[in-house]
Design a protein around this motif. Sequence first.
Motif, PDB file in Angstrom:
ATOM      1  N   UNK A  11       0.832  -1.205   0.000  1.00 31.62           N
ATOM      2  CA  UNK A  11       0.000   0.000   0.000  1.00 31.62           C
ATOM      3  C   UNK A  11       0.870   1.260   0.000  1.00 31.62           C
ATOM      4  N   UNK A  12       1.873   1.280   0.871  1.00 37.19           N
ATOM      5  CA  UNK A  12       2.753   2.442   0.980  1.00 37.19           C
ATOM      6  C   UNK A  12       3.560   2.659  -0.294  1.00 37.19           C
ATOM      7  N   UNK A  13       4.119   1.587  -0.840  1.00 36.05           N
ATOM      8  CA  UNK A  13       4.859   1.714  -2.102  1.00 36.05           C
ATOM      9  C   UNK A  13       3.959   2.240  -3.210  1.00 36.05           C
ATOM     10  N   UNK A  14       2.730   1.738  -3.287  1.00 37.85           N
ATOM     11  CA  UNK A  14       1.804   2.175  -4.336  1.00 37.85           C
ATOM     12  C   UNK A  14       1.435   3.640  -4.187  1.00 37.85           C
ATOM     13  N   UNK A  15       1.410   4.136  -2.969  1.00 35.29           N
ATOM     14  CA  UNK A  15       1.044   5.536  -2.771  1.00 35.29           C
ATOM     15  C   UNK A  15       2.187   6.488  -3.089  1.00 35.29           C
ATOM     16  N   UNK A  16       3.413   5.990  -3.099  1.00 40.27           N
ATOM     17  CA  UNK A  16       4.574   6.851  -3.343  1.00 40.27           C
ATOM     18  C   UNK A  16       5.237   6.552  -4.695  1.00 40.27           C
ATOM     19  N   UNK A  17       5.560   5.296  -4.951  1.00 42.94           N
ATOM     20  CA  UNK A  17       6.191   4.893  -6.217  1.00 42.94           C
ATOM     21  C   UNK A  17       5.517   3.623  -6.696  1.00 42.94           C
ATOM     22  N   UNK A  18       4.499   3.798  -7.507  1.00 43.16           N
ATOM     23  CA  UNK A  18       3.583   2.740  -7.913  1.00 43.16           C
ATOM     24  C   UNK A  18       4.280   1.493  -8.457  1.00 43.16           C
ATOM     25  N   UNK A  47      -4.328   9.913  -4.655  1.00 43.51           N
ATOM     26  CA  UNK A  47      -5.193  10.696  -5.542  1.00 43.51           C
ATOM     27  C   UNK A  47      -6.276  11.436  -4.764  1.00 43.51           C
ATOM     28  N   UNK A  48      -6.590  10.977  -3.586  1.00 45.86           N
ATOM     29  CA  UNK A  48      -7.557  11.661  -2.736  1.00 45.86           C
ATOM     30  C   UNK A  48      -6.896  12.796  -1.945  1.00 45.86           C
ATOM     31  N   UNK A  49      -5.696  12.531  -1.415  1.00 46.16           N
ATOM     32  CA  UNK A  49      -5.040  13.501  -0.534  1.00 46.16           C
ATOM     33  C   UNK A  49      -4.378  14.677  -1.254  1.00 46.16           C
ATOM     34  N   UNK A  50      -3.696  14.418  -2.354  1.00 45.76           N
ATOM     35  CA  UNK A  50      -2.965  15.488  -3.045  1.00 45.76           C
ATOM     36  C   UNK A  50      -3.903  16.617  -3.495  1.00 45.76           C
ATOM     37  N   UNK A  51      -5.042  16.328  -4.127  1.00 38.40           N
ATOM     38  CA  UNK A  51      -5.937  17.435  -4.480  1.00 38.40           C
ATOM     39  C   UNK A  51      -6.479  18.194  -3.264  1.00 38.40           C
ATOM     40  N   UNK A  52      -6.623  17.515  -2.134  1.00 34.36           N
ATOM     41  CA  UNK A  52      -7.071  18.207  -0.919  1.00 34.36           C
ATOM     42  C   UNK A  52      -6.031  19.227  -0.468  1.00 34.36           C
ATOM     43  N   UNK A 102       5.399   8.831 -14.051  1.00 36.96           N
ATOM     44  CA  UNK A 102       5.465   9.732 -12.900  1.00 36.96           C
ATOM     45  C   UNK A 102       5.232   8.899 -11.643  1.00 36.96           C
ATOM     46  N   UNK A 103       5.306   9.516 -10.502  1.00 37.90           N
ATOM     47  CA  UNK A 103       4.847   8.865  -9.275  1.00 37.90           C
ATOM     48  C   UNK A 103       3.397   9.306  -9.062  1.00 37.90           C
ATOM     49  N   UNK A 104       2.633   8.595  -8.222  1.00 37.67           N
ATOM     50  CA  UNK A 104       1.266   9.039  -7.970  1.00 37.67           C
ATOM     51  C   UNK A 104       1.188  10.479  -7.451  1.00 37.67           C
ATOM     52  N   UNK A 105       2.150  10.858  -6.639  1.00 38.25           N
ATOM     53  CA  UNK A 105       2.161  12.217  -6.102  1.00 38.25           C
ATOM     54  C   UNK A 105       2.330  13.226  -7.234  1.00 38.25           C
ATOM     55  N   UNK A 106       3.282  12.985  -8.120  1.00 40.67           N
ATOM     56  CA  UNK A 106       3.541  13.906  -9.232  1.00 40.67           C
ATOM     57  C   UNK A 106       2.367  13.919 -10.209  1.00 40.67           C
ATOM     58  N   UNK A 107       1.831  12.749 -10.537  1.00 40.44           N
ATOM     59  CA  UNK A 107       0.696  12.680 -11.450  1.00 40.44           C
ATOM     60  C   UNK A 107      -0.508  13.452 -10.931  1.00 40.44           C
ATOM     61  N   UNK A 108      -0.795  13.307  -9.648  1.00 39.74           N
ATOM     62  CA  UNK A 108      -1.916  14.041  -9.051  1.00 39.74           C
ATOM     63  C   UNK A 108      -1.616  15.534  -8.985  1.00 39.74           C
TER      64      UNK A 108
END
Length: 148
Positions: A11-18, A47-52, A102-108
């Motif tokens: 879960x943690x890896x997917x949230x930072x580096x998919x 994807x939920x947290x970054x836009x917040x 990208x990473x999920x953080x960068x993509x969002x």
Amino acid sequence: MQKLSSYFTVYLFASVKFALAPPTGVALGLSEWEIILCTVAGMSTTAFLIPLLGEKLFAYLRKKRLQKGKKIKIFSPRKRMIVKIWQKFSIWGIAFLTPVLFSPIVGCAIAVSFGVPRPKILLAMAISALFWAFLMTLGSEWIAHWWH
């Protein structure tokens, strides 16, 4: 307890580096569905947290960068590539390429910077995560099987 730890790691890896999540899940001995579920949940959380956090986070990071005396490049090869992807494919192109490019953080963050509404970011990223989690999990298992 070990299983819970494995779930959290994927879960943690997917949230930072998919791209690290499915191979890690295979290495930890999780089933395909466990890996896919943890991976999609991790990227969806981002994807939920970054836009917040969105605008406030970007303003803070920009301020910190300027305080350190670093220049902020308006045009760079990477930014040009992102704009081209956006112009051709909108949020769906960014979401599709997020897990592999990208990473999920960068993509969002890219989606937020283009003003995409939060529900659309979450939907596009979740669909992309599901597609890539399935594909990468099967690929990781195939490589692990071939390796042994």
